[in-house]
Design a protein around this motif. Structure first.
Motif, PDB file in Angstrom:
ATOM      1  N   PHE A 122       0.828  -1.201   0.000  1.00  0.00           N
ATOM      2  CA  PHE A 122       0.000   0.000   0.000  1.00  0.00           C
ATOM      3  C   PHE A 122       0.870   1.261   0.000  1.00  0.00           C
ATOM      4  CE2 PHE A 122      -3.319  -2.952   1.509  1.00  0.00           C
ATOM      5  CZ  PHE A 122      -4.371  -2.565   0.671  1.00  0.00           C
ATOM      6  N   LEU A 179      -8.853  -6.039   7.892  1.00  0.00           N
ATOM      7  CA  LEU A 179      -8.190  -4.973   8.632  1.00  0.00           C
ATOM      8  C   LEU A 179      -8.655  -5.016  10.097  1.00  0.00           C
ATOM      9  CD1 LEU A 179      -6.205  -2.959   7.385  1.00  0.00           C
ATOM     10  CD2 LEU A 179      -8.065  -1.319   7.189  1.00  0.00           C
ATOM     11  N   HIS A 213     -12.163   2.976   4.199  1.00  0.00           N
ATOM     12  CA  HIS A 213     -10.813   2.447   4.337  1.00  0.00           C
ATOM     13  C   HIS A 213     -10.855   0.913   4.428  1.00  0.00           C
ATOM     14  CE1 HIS A 213      -6.621   3.007   5.144  1.00  0.00           C
ATOM     15  NE2 HIS A 213      -6.675   2.299   6.235  1.00  0.00           N
ATOM     16  N   SER A 216     -11.579  -0.666   1.064  1.00  0.00           N
ATOM     17  CA  SER A 216     -10.409  -0.650   0.170  1.00  0.00           C
ATOM     18  C   SER A 216      -9.566  -1.891   0.420  1.00  0.00           C
ATOM     19  CB  SER A 216      -9.502   0.553   0.429  1.00  0.00           C
ATOM     20  OG  SER A 216     -10.159   1.736   0.226  1.00  0.00           O
ATOM     21  N   PHE A 217      -9.410  -2.207   1.700  1.00  0.00           N
ATOM     22  CA  PHE A 217      -8.563  -3.347   2.071  1.00  0.00           C
ATOM     23  C   PHE A 217      -9.241  -4.669   1.705  1.00  0.00           C
ATOM     24  CE2 PHE A 217      -6.694  -6.448   4.969  1.00  0.00           C
ATOM     25  CZ  PHE A 217      -5.345  -6.169   4.847  1.00  0.00           C
ATOM     26  N   ARG A 272      -2.128  -3.286  15.579  1.00  0.00           N
ATOM     27  CA  ARG A 272      -3.187  -2.720  14.728  1.00  0.00           C
ATOM     28  C   ARG A 272      -4.171  -3.791  14.248  1.00  0.00           C
ATOM     29  NH1 ARG A 272      -1.575   2.203  12.684  1.00  0.00           N
ATOM     30  NH2 ARG A 272      -2.464   2.041  10.605  1.00  0.00           N
TER      31      ARG A 272
HETATM   32  C1  LIG Z   1      -6.674   0.600   2.354  1.00  0.00           C
HETATM   33  C2  LIG Z   1      -5.314   0.895   2.860  1.00  0.00           C
HETATM   34  C3  LIG Z   1      -4.933  -0.045   3.905  1.00  0.00           C
HETATM   35  C4  LIG Z   1      -3.543   0.205   4.325  1.00  0.00           C
HETATM   36  C5  LIG Z   1      -3.245  -0.831   5.298  1.00  0.00           C
HETATM   37  C6  LIG Z   1      -1.954  -0.632   5.889  1.00  0.00           C
HETATM   38  C7  LIG Z   1      -1.868  -1.465   7.089  1.00  0.00           C
HETATM   39  O1  LIG Z   1      -1.528  -2.605   7.033  1.00  0.00           O
HETATM   40  C8  LIG Z   1      -2.165  -0.850   8.352  1.00  0.00           C
HETATM   41  O2  LIG Z   1      -1.812  -1.415   9.373  1.00  0.00           O
HETATM   42  O3  LIG Z   1      -2.802   0.219   8.371  1.00  0.00           O
END
Ligand SMILES: CCCCCCC(=O)C(=O)O
Ligand SMILES: Cc1cc2nc3c(=O)[nH]c(=O)nc-3n(C[C@H](O)[C@H](O)[C@H](O)COP(=O)(O)O)c2cc1C
Length: 331
Positions: A122, A179, A213, A216-217, A272
């Motif tokens: 990313f 995510l 967001h 997107s992931f 995260r």
């Molecule tokens: C849609 C963008 C996602 C970026 C993810 C980056 C990631 O891994 C994080 O921890 O944040």
């Protein structure tokens, strides 16, 4: 003698950046709230992110004395190349949030310091541009971070491009089937800001900003990822080293060994992803014991000083990586 005293131009001592905590505070003053939250927060109850740093304080250094340190050498080997000290830049997406040069600046800094960088899939710049920025400064190895993707052709295309650009290793991020639950991102409706794209996936800013967001992931990554299907597939398509990023247990260390991976990164994604998993410095000894030297072991998460690095290496890691300090430095 006499007259008015000449004012001595001193910098505010509070603004002097002497350690990573100073860098973090300085970044906080500069970054918009939603960006600072995106970078600095962890998932749900912030337990793991908090412990990643505080757990280091439990360990004490049994220092030996009367040792000749006049020719101390911090260099080591990473990916078969000499590295000036055992610390690389973890793959971290959207570095354009902190500085317009984003990953290009990180690549230049890593090359200047003689340490490796892992390119996030990313990233806001292409693999070629990031590699070129680093190679413009010095010969330095890069790893390419990947997720298992829904679209195998796209995944293979990224692997081919990473190979063409001379990346040495794949870091397969294994802790992110989806995510993490990050309340800050939901509260702020965090979206990648206007002007920033994900060129590695061929996504421009317009496409990204139309989606949440999380979407997107989720739209690109494959939550059916698994050891039995994905590691042999990766092996069949590339000769790059395969490292599994996100291991915190003996069981998964053994899986990585069984499937012939080159290394693991003991990581919880900087707190995260799944909250409540152990701090990486606490998980490390279990992984090291299970490995019995059969696989390389690196670590990231909460490393903020040379002493932290020392503790991680003393507990069996070969090499350390950092994520958030990259953004703080860039900002
Ligand atoms: C849609 C963008 C996602 C970026 C993810 C980056 C990631 O891994 C994080 O921890 O944040
Ligand atoms: C803003 C941000 C973005 C990240 N993006 C990615 C990513 O794209 N891929 C990945 O595998 N890990 C990503 N990570 C996790 C880092 O690679 C790393 O595991 C973590 O930041 C280490 O913890 P630390 O920030 O406490 O040093 C990201 C971390 C942050 C803070």
């Amino acid at each position: 003698m006499g007259g008015n005293p000449v004012p001595i131009p001193t910098k505010n001592p509070d603004d002097r950046i002497l350690c990573i905590e100073d860098l973090r505070k300085s970044a906080l003053k500069k970054l918009p709230r939603e960006v600072a939250d995106f970078i600095n927060c962890g998932s749900t109850d912030q337990i793991t992110i908090h412990e990643n740093t505080t757990a280091y304080n439990k360990y004490r250094v049994r220092s030996r004395v009367l040792i000749d340190v006049s020719k101390a050498d911090t260099s080591t080997i990473c990916f078969g190349q000499r590295s000036s000290f055992p610390l690389g830049c973890s793959p971290a997406g959207i570095q354009g949030l902190a500085h317009p040069d984003g990953e290009l600046a990180t690549a230049r800094a890593c090359a200047k310091k003689g340490v490796p960088m892992a390119i996030s899939s990313f990233a806001n710049y292409s693999i070629k541009d990031i590699r070129s920025a680093g190679l413009g400064v010095g010969p330095i190895k890069h790893a390419m971070q990947m997720y298992t993707l829904k679209n195998r052709e796209l995944e293979e295309g990224i692997i081919r491009e990473a190979e063409r650009q001379g990346c040495t290793a794949i870091f397969l991020t294994a802790d992110s089937p989806v995510l993490g639950v990050r309340y800050n991102e939901w509260r702020n409706d965090f979206r990648t800001p206007d002007g920033l794209g994900f060129p590695i996936y061929g996504w421009d800013t317009e496409k990204i900003r139309k989606q949440t967001h999380d979407d997107s992931f989720t739209n690109i990554t494959d939550d059916s990822h698994n050891w039995a299907r994905d590691i042999p597939w990766l092996r069949s398509v590339t000769n790059m080293e395969i490292w599994i990023k996100g291991v915190v247990t003996a069981e998964d260390t053994l899986m990585a060994i069984q499937l012939g991976c080159d290394g693991i990164i003991v990581s919880n994604h900087g707190g995260r992803q799944l909250d409540g998993v152990p701090a990486t410095i606490d998980a490390l000894p279990e992984c090291v014991a299970a490995a019995q030297g059969r696989i390389r072991i690196h670590v990231d998460g909460g490393i903020r000083s040379g002493t932290d690095m020392f503790k991680a290496i003393a507990l069996g890691a070969e090499y350390c990586w950092v994520g958030r300090p990259i953004f703080w430095g860039l900002s």
